[in-house]
Design an enzyme around this catalytic site. Sequence first.
Site, PDB file in Angstrom:
ATOM      1  N   LYS A  49      19.582 -11.785 -25.486  1.00 11.60           N
ATOM      2  CA  LYS A  49      20.740 -11.035 -24.988  1.00 11.60           C
ATOM      3  C   LYS A  49      21.928 -11.966 -24.795  1.00 11.60           C
ATOM      4  O   LYS A  49      21.782 -13.115 -24.412  1.00 11.60           O
ATOM      5  CB  LYS A  49      20.382 -10.328 -23.682  1.00 11.60           C
ATOM      6  N   SER A  50      23.123 -11.433 -25.015  1.00 10.99           N
ATOM      7  CA  SER A  50      24.333 -12.242 -24.948  1.00 10.99           C
ATOM      8  C   SER A  50      24.616 -12.786 -23.552  1.00 10.99           C
ATOM      9  O   SER A  50      25.198 -13.852 -23.409  1.00 10.99           O
ATOM     10  CB  SER A  50      25.539 -11.449 -25.457  1.00 10.99           C
ATOM     11  N   TYR A  78      22.545 -14.127 -21.471  1.00  7.28           N
ATOM     12  CA  TYR A  78      21.888 -15.431 -21.390  1.00  7.28           C
ATOM     13  C   TYR A  78      22.486 -16.415 -22.403  1.00  7.28           C
ATOM     14  O   TYR A  78      22.709 -17.583 -22.082  1.00  7.28           O
ATOM     15  CB  TYR A  78      20.382 -15.292 -21.598  1.00  7.28           C
ATOM     16  N   ALA A  79      22.747 -15.967 -23.624  1.00  6.10           N
ATOM     17  CA  ALA A  79      23.289 -16.855 -24.659  1.00  6.10           C
ATOM     18  C   ALA A  79      24.603 -17.488 -24.205  1.00  6.10           C
ATOM     19  O   ALA A  79      24.870 -18.656 -24.472  1.00  6.10           O
ATOM     20  CB  ALA A  79      23.489 -16.086 -25.962  1.00  6.10           C
ATOM     21  N   ARG A  80      25.416 -16.724 -23.484  1.00  8.00           N
ATOM     22  CA  ARG A  80      26.708 -17.237 -23.001  1.00  8.00           C
ATOM     23  C   ARG A  80      26.540 -18.288 -21.906  1.00  8.00           C
ATOM     24  O   ARG A  80      27.500 -18.944 -21.518  1.00  8.00           O
ATOM     25  CB  ARG A  80      27.560 -16.086 -22.495  1.00  8.00           C
ATOM     26  N   THR A 130       5.275 -13.022 -26.768  1.00  5.13           N
ATOM     27  CA  THR A 130       5.460 -14.329 -26.142  1.00  5.13           C
ATOM     28  C   THR A 130       6.884 -14.769 -26.443  1.00  5.13           C
ATOM     29  O   THR A 130       7.310 -14.784 -27.603  1.00  5.13           O
ATOM     30  CB  THR A 130       4.439 -15.355 -26.658  1.00  5.13           C
ATOM     31  N   GLU A 160       9.996 -17.578 -26.086  1.00  6.89           N
ATOM     32  CA  GLU A 160      10.351 -18.978 -25.873  1.00  6.89           C
ATOM     33  C   GLU A 160      11.786 -19.007 -25.393  1.00  6.89           C
ATOM     34  O   GLU A 160      12.683 -18.498 -26.066  1.00  6.89           O
ATOM     35  CB  GLU A 160      10.183 -19.771 -27.167  1.00  6.89           C
TER      36      GLU A 160
END
Length: 192
Positions: free
Chosen positions: A115-116, A118-120, A139, A141
């Site tokens: 999701k963006s 978290y990516a940001r 699972t 990562e």
Amino acid sequence: MTIKSDRWIRRMAIEHKLIEPFEPRQVRHVDENGEQRRVISYGLSSYGYDLRVADEFKIFTNVHSSVVDPKGFDDRSFVDVKQNLCTIPPNSFALARSVEYFRIPRNVLTICLGKSTYARCGIIVNVTPFEPEWEGHVTLEISNTTPLPARIYANEGLAQVIFLESDEACETSYRDRGGKYQGQRGITIPRI
């Protein structure tokens, strides 16, 4: 291949147990003791499904100075944590699992992307495709690419699954091959 819509995902979840438990709407707030609390969204979206991360984590550690080897992975390289908030050390990673259990049809392949939100924050989620007729908990990562500790919130959205349907079923499915991650429950470390 066609990308499947929310209608298809909803029908498959209800009729064929594609996703269990299944959240038929996008959840952005939850009630706690009569108060609304914002969460990182999860559930059905327009052309995918935002899965949740469970409260079980395996946080990578270098306490035993092990070598990371996919052919001989040392389970002591992880510290097991069960809690609603996971802190991943700087420049490290953790394994987790989805709350949801997936059952993929023979003519479907999925792609799962972080999701963006978290990516940001420099948090990258890596998940391989769910192959035709694979089933299990996913699972996950989760890499913290930052020089600071990073928080992951259990029971909230972490990644989006996009479903691709082929116009014909594959000749050999994951189940047919006896895939080593078939039916996995919980967090599964590398297997050979």
